[in-house]
Design a protein around this motif. Structure first.
Motif, PDB file in Angstrom:
ATOM      1  N   SER A  26       0.841  -1.206   0.000  1.00  0.00           N
ATOM      2  CA  SER A  26       0.000   0.000   0.000  1.00  0.00           C
ATOM      3  C   SER A  26       0.874   1.253   0.000  1.00  0.00           C
ATOM      4  O   SER A  26       1.694   1.440   0.900  1.00  0.00           O
ATOM      5  CB  SER A  26      -0.921  -0.027   1.226  1.00  0.00           C
ATOM      6  OG  SER A  26      -1.840   1.015   1.182  1.00  0.00           O
ATOM      7  N   LYS A  28       0.757   5.186   0.431  1.00  0.00           N
ATOM      8  CA  LYS A  28      -0.123   6.222   0.966  1.00  0.00           C
ATOM      9  C   LYS A  28       0.547   7.587   0.803  1.00  0.00           C
ATOM     10  O   LYS A  28       1.559   7.874   1.444  1.00  0.00           O
ATOM     11  CB  LYS A  28      -0.454   5.938   2.432  1.00  0.00           C
ATOM     12  CG  LYS A  28      -1.447   4.776   2.591  1.00  0.00           C
ATOM     13  CD  LYS A  28      -1.920   4.634   4.011  1.00  0.00           C
ATOM     14  CE  LYS A  28      -3.064   3.650   4.114  1.00  0.00           C
ATOM     15  NZ  LYS A  28      -4.333   4.148   3.545  1.00  0.00           N
ATOM     16  N   THR A  30       0.217  11.478   1.391  1.00  0.00           N
ATOM     17  CA  THR A  30      -0.520  12.307   2.348  1.00  0.00           C
ATOM     18  C   THR A  30      -0.151  13.783   2.197  1.00  0.00           C
ATOM     19  O   THR A  30       1.032  14.132   2.138  1.00  0.00           O
ATOM     20  CB  THR A  30      -0.212  11.858   3.794  1.00  0.00           C
ATOM     21  OG1 THR A  30      -0.428  10.456   3.905  1.00  0.00           O
ATOM     22  CG2 THR A  30      -1.090  12.590   4.797  1.00  0.00           C
ATOM     23  N   SER A  77      -9.246   7.878  -2.635  1.00  0.00           N
ATOM     24  CA  SER A  77      -8.905   9.125  -1.963  1.00  0.00           C
ATOM     25  C   SER A  77      -9.752   9.223  -0.702  1.00  0.00           C
ATOM     26  O   SER A  77     -10.933   8.895  -0.722  1.00  0.00           O
ATOM     27  CB  SER A  77      -9.211  10.296  -2.902  1.00  0.00           C
ATOM     28  OG  SER A  77      -8.814  11.511  -2.325  1.00  0.00           O
ATOM     29  N   ILE A  85      -5.590  11.832   1.784  1.00  0.00           N
ATOM     30  CA  ILE A  85      -4.768  10.633   1.563  1.00  0.00           C
ATOM     31  C   ILE A  85      -5.160   9.961   0.259  1.00  0.00           C
ATOM     32  O   ILE A  85      -6.327   9.650   0.040  1.00  0.00           O
ATOM     33  CB  ILE A  85      -4.928   9.619   2.716  1.00  0.00           C
ATOM     34  CG1 ILE A  85      -4.566  10.273   4.053  1.00  0.00           C
ATOM     35  CG2 ILE A  85      -4.072   8.380   2.489  1.00  0.00           C
ATOM     36  CD1 ILE A  85      -5.676  10.290   5.050  1.00  0.00           C
ATOM     37  N   THR A  86      -4.188   9.773  -0.622  1.00  0.00           N
ATOM     38  CA  THR A  86      -4.385   8.980  -1.837  1.00  0.00           C
ATOM     39  C   THR A  86      -3.685   7.648  -1.626  1.00  0.00           C
ATOM     40  O   THR A  86      -2.475   7.612  -1.372  1.00  0.00           O
ATOM     41  CB  THR A  86      -3.823   9.707  -3.076  1.00  0.00           C
ATOM     42  OG1 THR A  86      -4.518  10.946  -3.237  1.00  0.00           O
ATOM     43  CG2 THR A  86      -4.006   8.859  -4.333  1.00  0.00           C
ATOM     44  N   THR A  87      -4.459   6.557  -1.705  1.00  0.00           N
ATOM     45  CA  THR A  87      -3.924   5.222  -1.460  1.00  0.00           C
ATOM     46  C   THR A  87      -3.928   4.420  -2.755  1.00  0.00           C
ATOM     47  O   THR A  87      -4.956   4.328  -3.435  1.00  0.00           O
ATOM     48  CB  THR A  87      -4.769   4.479  -0.408  1.00  0.00           C
ATOM     49  OG1 THR A  87      -4.777   5.240   0.809  1.00  0.00           O
ATOM     50  CG2 THR A  87      -4.193   3.096  -0.118  1.00  0.00           C
ATOM     51  N   ARG A  89      -2.997   0.618  -3.786  1.00  0.00           N
ATOM     52  CA  ARG A  89      -2.609  -0.652  -3.158  1.00  0.00           C
ATOM     53  C   ARG A  89      -2.800  -1.836  -4.096  1.00  0.00           C
ATOM     54  O   ARG A  89      -3.639  -1.795  -4.994  1.00  0.00           O
ATOM     55  CB  ARG A  89      -3.382  -0.877  -1.862  1.00  0.00           C
ATOM     56  CG  ARG A  89      -4.839  -1.199  -2.010  1.00  0.00           C
ATOM     57  CD  ARG A  89      -5.456  -1.541  -0.650  1.00  0.00           C
ATOM     58  NE  ARG A  89      -6.884  -1.768  -0.730  1.00  0.00           N
ATOM     59  CZ  ARG A  89      -7.450  -2.927  -0.998  1.00  0.00           C
ATOM     60  NH1 ARG A  89      -6.687  -3.996  -1.232  1.00  0.00           N
ATOM     61  NH2 ARG A  89      -8.766  -3.055  -1.040  1.00  0.00           N
ATOM     62  N   ASP A 200       4.223   7.005   2.597  1.00  0.00           N
ATOM     63  CA  ASP A 200       4.451   5.808   3.405  1.00  0.00           C
ATOM     64  C   ASP A 200       4.099   4.595   2.563  1.00  0.00           C
ATOM     65  O   ASP A 200       3.037   4.552   1.933  1.00  0.00           O
ATOM     66  CB  ASP A 200       3.572   5.822   4.658  1.00  0.00           C
ATOM     67  CG  ASP A 200       3.975   6.931   5.613  1.00  0.00           C
ATOM     68  OD1 ASP A 200       4.870   6.699   6.440  1.00  0.00           O
ATOM     69  OD2 ASP A 200       3.404   8.030   5.512  1.00  0.00           O
ATOM     70  N   GLN A 366      -5.774  -5.015   5.288  1.00  0.00           N
ATOM     71  CA  GLN A 366      -6.011  -3.572   5.137  1.00  0.00           C
ATOM     72  C   GLN A 366      -6.249  -2.911   6.484  1.00  0.00           C
ATOM     73  O   GLN A 366      -5.812  -1.785   6.731  1.00  0.00           O
ATOM     74  CB  GLN A 366      -7.197  -3.322   4.197  1.00  0.00           C
ATOM     75  CG  GLN A 366      -6.899  -3.624   2.750  1.00  0.00           C
ATOM     76  CD  GLN A 366      -5.557  -3.054   2.292  1.00  0.00           C
ATOM     77  OE1 GLN A 366      -5.293  -1.872   2.447  1.00  0.00           O
ATOM     78  NE2 GLN A 366      -4.711  -3.897   1.750  1.00  0.00           N
ATOM     79  N   GLU A 370      -4.204   0.157   8.163  1.00  0.00           N
ATOM     80  CA  GLU A 370      -4.865   1.386   8.621  1.00  0.00           C
ATOM     81  C   GLU A 370      -4.539   1.698  10.079  1.00  0.00           C
ATOM     82  O   GLU A 370      -4.312   2.855  10.443  1.00  0.00           O
ATOM     83  CB  GLU A 370      -6.383   1.289   8.431  1.00  0.00           C
ATOM     84  CG  GLU A 370      -6.829   1.338   6.983  1.00  0.00           C
ATOM     85  CD  GLU A 370      -6.312   2.548   6.215  1.00  0.00           C
ATOM     86  OE1 GLU A 370      -6.283   3.667   6.779  1.00  0.00           O
ATOM     87  OE2 GLU A 370      -5.894   2.376   5.058  1.00  0.00           O
ATOM     88  N   TYR A 373      -1.081   2.978  10.137  1.00  0.00           N
ATOM     89  CA  TYR A 373      -1.024   4.296   9.497  1.00  0.00           C
ATOM     90  C   TYR A 373      -1.550   5.396  10.432  1.00  0.00           C
ATOM     91  O   TYR A 373      -1.111   6.550  10.354  1.00  0.00           O
ATOM     92  CB  TYR A 373      -1.831   4.260   8.192  1.00  0.00           C
ATOM     93  CG  TYR A 373      -1.887   5.575   7.461  1.00  0.00           C
ATOM     94  CD1 TYR A 373      -0.729   6.179   6.972  1.00  0.00           C
ATOM     95  CD2 TYR A 373      -3.102   6.216   7.239  1.00  0.00           C
ATOM     96  CE1 TYR A 373      -0.786   7.390   6.302  1.00  0.00           C
ATOM     97  CE2 TYR A 373      -3.164   7.425   6.563  1.00  0.00           C
ATOM     98  CZ  TYR A 373      -2.006   8.009   6.097  1.00  0.00           C
ATOM     99  OH  TYR A 373      -2.058   9.207   5.434  1.00  0.00           O
TER     100      TYR A 373
END
Length: 419
Positions: A26, A28, A30, A77, A85-87, A89, A200, A366, A370, A373
């Motif tokens: 993933s 991330k 930010t 998003s 945050i745009t993830t 994964r 990250d 996930q 999270e 994170y």
């Protein structure tokens, strides 16, 4: 156990566990929530999933994922606190559990690299056909928000309650901003985001003795890791406001916004979890048992906390004519919490449910990402296992201490026209 490696331009989080037969990777990205960029960040996930240089359509990209033993690609998003945050994964089968020898991990990482760094472009911008189509997709998402009245009520509560704060911004962006974005604008912003967001990278799975460090290094190209600013609770001394708006609805939405002023890394955070469980987080809570079951005033009644903004929200769906009575009973439940009208046994039962909920989250890759994170956003050293240990130690006095800090900020009612 998490192994954190601070690399050139990003932080790598390696979470080795034998719980899963998959590897989850993933990325991330930010940044601070900002009106000028929030709509672009909302649009990016739609565009990025539609094709790359070598797999120029969504169909070809899906076919490639299928070839990789059904690997899953997901881009979204979101917002937490005052961060956007745009993830990006990917979830793939772990080669260790496949019968035949394969280069699945390397092939999957190569595709992930392409999705991130080589999206389909034309003339210095995103592909116009993809771009125009996905603008319409996002516009439909925005329209759907106004049709989902519970989400709309929550959005309007936050916009009014946090009118002077970045947290007010809608995660799906704004229709009036969408029209002005061009393929070149969005691509230029995406290139900026890739280099200037805090990044990250999380890797979860049975990865012991796998050279994930060097493998991730080969696909990330960055010069610097920007500092992540910590959110500071917004204090408001004024009286609570009430806002009533109308719509073509039969079931009214009565929502409350409270300021807890407690964030993830505060000493009271575990007790806040228990408070929320007692107040409205579980079916045994005061809101559920009294507002919904005992008085039959609500179709649903629940609460949740925002760990990175210091807020607590109450959601309820009521008959429009029951507004005053429902408001009175919901406020009464908070008064009871602040006066300690709950037992040690209820505290113990709620602690157990809270711990089970946290453990269930850690049983999902996930969820594990999270929870880890959360620490990044809070700039905290509090590990999920330590949070669970802290919940176990919470007493009734700790919950009361939290209750005293909670202040009502806004009551919002979305009700039917003509009531």
């Amino acid at each position: 156990m998490e192994k954190l490696i601070q690399k050139k331009g990003y932080d790598l989080h390696l979470l080795h566990t034998k719980k899963f037969k998959t590897i989850n990777i993933s990325f991330k990205f930010t940044a601070n929530l900002n009106r000028d960029t929030v709509t672009k960040r909302a649009l990016l996930p739609y565009v990025l999933q539609q094709g790359t240089e070598n797999y120029p359509t969504a169909t070809k990209l899906r076919q490639k994922l299928d070839e990789l033993y059904g690997a899953i690609l997901h881009i979204d998003s979101s917002k937490k606190g005052e961060k956007s945050i745009t993830t990006i994964r990917m979830e793939l089968a772990n080669e260790r559990y496949l019968s035949n020898k394969t280069s699945l991990l390397d092939d999957s990482l190569a595709l992930l690299q392409e999705v991130i760094y080589s999206p389909k472009t034309k003339d210095g911008g995103f592909d116009p056909k993809i771009f125009d189509r996905e603008k319409k997709t996002l516009k439909s998402k925005m329209d759907a928000l106004t049709e989902d009245k519970m989400s709309l009520a929550n959005t309007r509560l936050i916009e009014e309650m946090c009118a002077d704060e970045p947290y007010r911004l809608r995660v799906h962006g704004f229709e009036e901003d969408l029209a002005d974005i061009t393929p070149a604008d969005l691509y230029k912003y995406y290139q900026y985001m890739l280099q200037n967001d805090h990044l990250d990278v999380f890797v979860v799975g049975d990865i012991e003795n796998l050279p994930m460090d060097s493998k991730i290094d080969r696909i990330v190209s960055r010069e610097k890791q920007p500092n992540l600013e910590k959110t500071i609770p917004y204090s408001k001394n004024s009286q609570a406001d009430t806002l009533i708006e109308t719509d073509k609805i039969q079931q009214a939405k009565l929502h409350f916004g409270y300021r807890t002023n407690i964030l993830y890394d505060d000493t009271d955070y575990a007790a806040l979890h228990v408070f929320n469980g007692l107040f409205g987080g579980f079916p045994s809570s005061k809101l559920f048992m009294n507002v919904r079951e005992k008085h039959s005033l609500a179709y649903y009644a629940a609460s949740r906390i925002e760990s990175h903004k210091g807020l607590l929200f109450v959601f309820s769906g009521i008959a429009p004519e029951q507004y005053e009575k429902a408001k009175e009973i919901i406020l009464e439940q908070m008064d009871q919490m602040q006066q300690g009208e709950f037992t040690d046994q209820q505290v113990d039962e709620t602690k157990e449910m809270t711990i089970n909920q946290l453990k269930e989250t850690l049983d999902n890759p996930q969820g594990m990402i999270e929870l880890h994170y959360q620490r990044v956003l809070a700039k905290s050293s509090l590990l999920p296992d330590q949070l669970i240990a802290n919940v176990k130690k919470v007493t009734k006095e700790d919950v009361l201490k939290v209750a005293e800090k909670i202040k009502l900020d806004m009551i919002y009612l979305l009700t039917s026209e003509g009531v």
